[in-house]
Design an enzyme around this catalytic site. Structure first.
Site, PDB file in Angstrom:
ATOM      1  N   PRO A   1     -11.750 -18.244   2.953  1.00 36.85           N
ATOM      2  CA  PRO A   1     -12.410 -17.310   3.130  1.00 36.85           C
ATOM      3  C   PRO A   1     -12.385 -16.418   4.189  1.00 36.85           C
ATOM      4  O   PRO A   1     -12.203 -16.877   5.512  1.00 36.85           O
ATOM      5  CB  PRO A   1     -13.814 -17.578   2.933  1.00 36.85           C
ATOM      6  CG  PRO A   1     -13.810 -18.741   3.244  1.00 36.85           C
ATOM      7  CD  PRO A   1     -12.525 -19.589   3.127  1.00 36.85           C
TER       8      PRO A   1
ATOM      9  N   CYS B   1      -5.527  12.587  16.712  1.00 36.24           N
ATOM     10  CA  CYS B   1      -4.905  13.953  16.467  1.00 36.24           C
ATOM     11  C   CYS B   1      -4.067  13.500  15.027  1.00 36.24           C
ATOM     12  O   CYS B   1      -2.771  13.160  14.900  1.00 36.24           O
ATOM     13  CB  CYS B   1      -3.830  14.411  17.547  1.00 36.24           C
ATOM     14  SG  CYS B   1      -4.668  14.711  18.931  1.00 36.24           S
TER      15      CYS B   1
END
Ligand SMILES: *Cc1c(COP(=O)(O)O)cnc(C)c1O
Length: 419
Positions: free
Chosen positions: A274, A343
Site C-alpha cells: 500500500p 507559466c
C-alpha cells in the site's frame, strides 16, 4: 479519517495551528500528521491479522525519510521501484528482509545493490529482465529471490494513467508468458523462485478488481504446483484508494475481507504494497493567496503553490479539496480557479471551485496531498522544492528543508569552451 481539524475556527494539524507553521517555515509547505500516518498503517496491518502478512509501504508515494522510518518502526517493510528508493529505505532503517523491488526497468547496478543488501523479493516484469538478473546474481555468486509480476488483465476502473493491470499496459507478464517463464526460471542457476505477484493499479475504489486478480493468481499458483513449482509468497501489490472528494473506497477491513479466504486456502505468505492509502490523507499542502484576480469571465485565486509542487490536478485531473485556514462563518462564497504562478495554463490546483471569498494573504490547505505530492514535485520554473513538516501532537519539526537557490544550480557548470 485524518487529524486536520478546525479548533476555534483555525485549521490545525493535530494540536498545531497551520498558521504557526506558515509563520515559521513559510509557504508553500507540506504538513503531515504522524497520528494519521500511524493510524492508517495500524488499521491496514490489523485488517490482515490472522494471516501471515507483511505490509511493504510503497515508498514512491511519499519518500520522506521520517515517514519511511515511522512505518519501519511500526513493523512495515518497503516496496521500492529504483536504486534510489533502495538507498532511502535502507537509510530509513527498513530491514532488507522486508524489501520488495518492483518496476519494468531495473538496471544492472540497481539489481546488484539490491542483491548485496539481501532484499526479500524481486518482482520480475519481463523474460529479458529475468535473464539479466540471473547473470547479475551469478557474478555476485548469490541466488536472487524472484517472483513474476503477473498482468492479470483486469480493469481496475481507475484513471488511465494509473491503471497497470490491463493487457495493453507495460507492466508484468500475461498469464501464459508468466507460466512459461516460471518453468524457465526454475532452470536458471542463480534464481530462486519465491513468489507470485501482481499490482493492478492505483486509487481503486472497489474490491472487485482485487478479488478478480487474486482469483487469476490463485489459478496460476495451482497450475504451477502441478508442474512442481511452489512459490511461498503471494504479493498482491497496492492500489487501495482514498476519499479525495465523494469516493467511497473500501475500508482496509473490507479489502482484507475480500481476499482472506482465498489467501488462507493457498496457505501462502502475503505481501501487500500500500502507498496512497497510508499517506494520502495524512498530508496537506499549505499555501498562501498571493492575489485575487477577476477577468471578464472568471475569478482566480493566485496562490504560491503550483503544479511543480503538486502535479496531480494537472496530470491526473485529480480533485483535491481546498480548505481555508481560517473559518469565517457568513463570508460570501464565489466560484474560482485556484492557480499557481507557473507559466502554464495547466497550472492549477482546483477549477471552478466554490470557495469563501478569500483575500490576499489568506492561507489555504490543499487536502489529501500526502501521496504523490512532494514525491512528484519538480523545480520547473526554477522553483525550489518546498519544506516538509511532520506534526506529532503538540510538537512539530521540519523533516525536509525548503530548497535554496544554491540547491537549484547544484551540479551545473559551463563547458570548458565557454570559460
Ligand atoms: C505505485 C505502486 C504501488 C502503490 O500503489 P498505491 O496506489 O499508492 O497503493 C504498489 N506497488 C507497485 C508495484 C507500484 O508501482
Amino acid at each position: 479519517m485524518h487529524h486536520f481539524t478546525y479548533q476555534e475556527g483555525r485549521l490545525h494539524a493535530e494540536q498545531v495551528g497551520l498558521a504557526e507553521i506558515a509563520r515559521e517555515v513559510g509557504t508553500p509547505a507540506y504538513v503531515y500528521s504522524q497520528a494519521t500516518l500511524t493510524r492508517h498503517f495500524q488499521a491496514f496491518a490489523r485488517a490482515f491479522s490472522g494471516l501471515d502478512a507483511l505490509v511493504c509501504y510503497a515508498v514512491k508515494a511519499n519518500t520522506n525519510r521520517a515517514i519511511v522510518s515511522l512505518f519501519a518502526s511500526l513493523g512495515g517493510g518497503a516496496d521500492i521501484v529504483s536504486g534510489g528508493e533502495l538507498h532511502r529505505a535502507l537509510a530509513a532503517g527498513v530491514a532488507p528482509s522486508r524489501i520488495v523491488y518492483s518496476g519494468v526497468g531495473k538496471g544492472e547496478a540497481e539489481m546488484a545493490a539490491a542483491l548485496k543488501a539481501g532484499i526479500l523479493l524481486f518482482n520480475l516484469e519481463s523474460p529479458q529482465e529475468m535473464e539479466v538478473l540471473d547473470q547479475v546474481a551469478g557474478v555476485l555468486g548469490v541466488k536472487a529471490p524472484v517472483s513474476i509480476r503477473v498482468n492479470p488483465d483486469v480493469d481496475a476502473q481507475t484513471h488511465p494513467k494509473i491503471t497497470t493491470g490491463l493487457a495493453k499496459n507495460k507492466f508484468g507478464m500475461d498469464m501464459a508468458t508468466a507460466f512459461a517463464q516460471y518453468q524457465a526460471a526454475a532452470k536458471l542457476p542463480h534464481l530462486e523462485i519465491k513468489g507470485v505477484s501482481c499490482h493492478i493499479g492505483s486509487q481503486l475504489t472497489d474490491v472487485r478488481p482485487f478479488a478478480d486478480a487474486l482469483e487469476r493468481l490463485a489459478g496460476l499458483v495451482e497450475r504451477l504446483a502441478g508442474s512442481g513449482i511452489r512459490p511461498g509468497i503471494l504479493d498482491l501489490g497496492g492500489g487501495l484508494g482514498i476519499t479525495y472528494n465523494q469516493e467511497q473506497p473500501p475500508q482496509p477491513d473490507d479489502y482484507a475481507g475480500a481476499l482472506k479466504q482465498t489467501v488462507s486456502r493457498l496457505g501462502m505468505r502475503l505481501v501487500l504494497e500500500p502507498g496512497r492509502v497510508l499517506v494520502g490523507n495524512a498530508g496537506i499542502l499549505l499555501t498562501r493567496v498571493l492575489y485575487t484576480k477577476r477577468t471578464p469571465v472568471k475569478r482566480f485565486l493566485v496562490v504560491d503553490a503550483a503544479m511543480n509542487d503538486l502535479i496531480r490536478p494537472s496530470f491526473y485531473d485529480s480533485y483535491h479539496a481546498i480548505w481555508a485556514e481560517r473559518q469565517r462563518p457568513g463570508l460570501e462564497t464565489a466560484v474560482a480557479d485556484v492557480v499557481g504562478p507557473i507559466c502554464e495554463t495547466g497550472d492549477f490546483l482546483a477549477r471552478d471551485r466554490e470557495l469563501p471569498r478569500l483575500e490576499r494573504g489568506d492561507l489555504l490547505a490543499v487536502m489529501s496531498a500526502g501521496a504523490y505530492g512532494f514525491a512528484m514535485s519538480s523545480n520547473y520554473n526554477s522553483r525550489p522544492r518546498v519544506a516538509e513538516v511532520l506534526v506529532n501532537g503538540r510538537r512539530w519539526a521540519v523533516v525536509r528543508d525548503r530548497e535554496t537557490y544554491e540547491d537549484l544550480c547544484r551540479g551545473e557548470s559551463l563547458p570548458p569552451w565557454m570559460d
